[in-house]
Design an enzyme around this catalytic site. Sequence first.
Site, short mmCIF file in Angstrom:
data_model
loop_
_atom_site.label_atom_id
_atom_site.label_comp_id
_atom_site.label_asym_id
_atom_site.label_seq_id
_atom_site.Cartn_x
_atom_site.Cartn_y
_atom_site.Cartn_z
N ASP A 183 0.82 -1.21 0.00
CA ASP A 183 0.00 0.00 0.00
C ASP A 183 0.85 1.26 0.00
OD1 ASP A 183 -2.61 1.40 0.38
OD2 ASP A 183 -1.72 1.96 2.29
N LEU A 264 -6.68 6.61 2.53
CA LEU A 264 -6.88 7.64 1.50
C LEU A 264 -5.72 7.74 0.51
CD1 LEU A 264 -8.35 10.42 3.81
CD2 LEU A 264 -9.61 9.05 2.16
N ARG A 265 -4.73 6.83 0.67
CA ARG A 265 -3.59 6.91 -0.26
C ARG A 265 -4.03 6.72 -1.71
NH1 ARG A 265 -0.36 3.72 3.61
NH2 ARG A 265 0.89 5.19 4.79
N GLY A 266 -4.99 5.82 -1.92
CA GLY A 266 -5.48 5.55 -3.28
C GLY A 266 -6.03 6.80 -3.94
#
Length: 329
Positions: A183, A264-266
């Site tokens: 991730d 919220l990285r995506g």
Amino acid sequence: MKLALILNVIDPKIGGVMIMGDRGTGKSTTVRALVDLLPEIEVVLDDPFNSDPSDLELMSKEVREKIQNNQTIETRKRKIIMVDLPLGATEDRVCGTIDIEKALTEGVKAFEPGLLAKANRGILYVDEVNLLDDHLVDVLLDSAASGWNTVERESISISHPARFILVGSGNPEEGELRPQLLDRFGMHAQIGTVKEPHLRVKIVEQRAQFDESPILLRNQYQEAQKELSDKIKAARKLRPKVEMGYDLRMKVSEVCSELNVDGLRGDIVTNRASQAIAAFEEREQVIPEDIFRVIPLCLRHRLRKDPLESIDSGDKVKDVFKKVFGLQV
């Protein structure tokens, strides 16, 4: 894979690329070939951290103090560098070491910079990253996320900027990375062996030509190489001006929510990658087609909830994208 690498050079804050694929598919060759396309940057002369003379986040403490004291800073232009991290590297070699004896006897912080210092403002490449010790992977990802590396020994602490593009490659047969580590990579590219006979023949012929005369083959592609390099330089300058509409950002977040992506990285990476590809295409406005091209690379490795589950091919992401955006791309 090529697109993901180019977008990370345009915007290093995308967060790097993880490349997984079969043996002998040219993963390492492609990453190392990126060196020829890298633009020049301005660095402080004789600084071991490649400090940026105009950005406080990318300069060492010593350079910052000189600027605050209005001292003259000498600079020079140099190409962005790529640093290879060998599998057998120790933590001291990666992070750097403090000479305790010198610190105690002379009262100075004697720091021997490591690979993270050398890679600041450049690319750090880890081949077979899935075989790297977990604690070293943690160190790399923490530095890549924060942009700083801190070394602490015997009550002495030294920090330096370590903002680099982290590129990892590996063969899934030799083991996958843990989902929480996956991730942390901004993008993920899956490489397969070419199946079409005519393409295989073309690759074999070009390899034979290269073995016969490397310089001649490089000269054949020199013009195309320079054209791509110039395009990347122009995109790096244009990138800060690229805008992404609120409705598009809403839909990206809707896709992430629909896919049940953790964190919220995506969302952040997809927005940045969409702006980078728009800059690469010489546009100042993101369009849905830009998002469609990058969103599988940004989200596919974030869907896996079970460590034994295989990484999505990207089809699931594309299907949800089409449903949310209500269009055929």
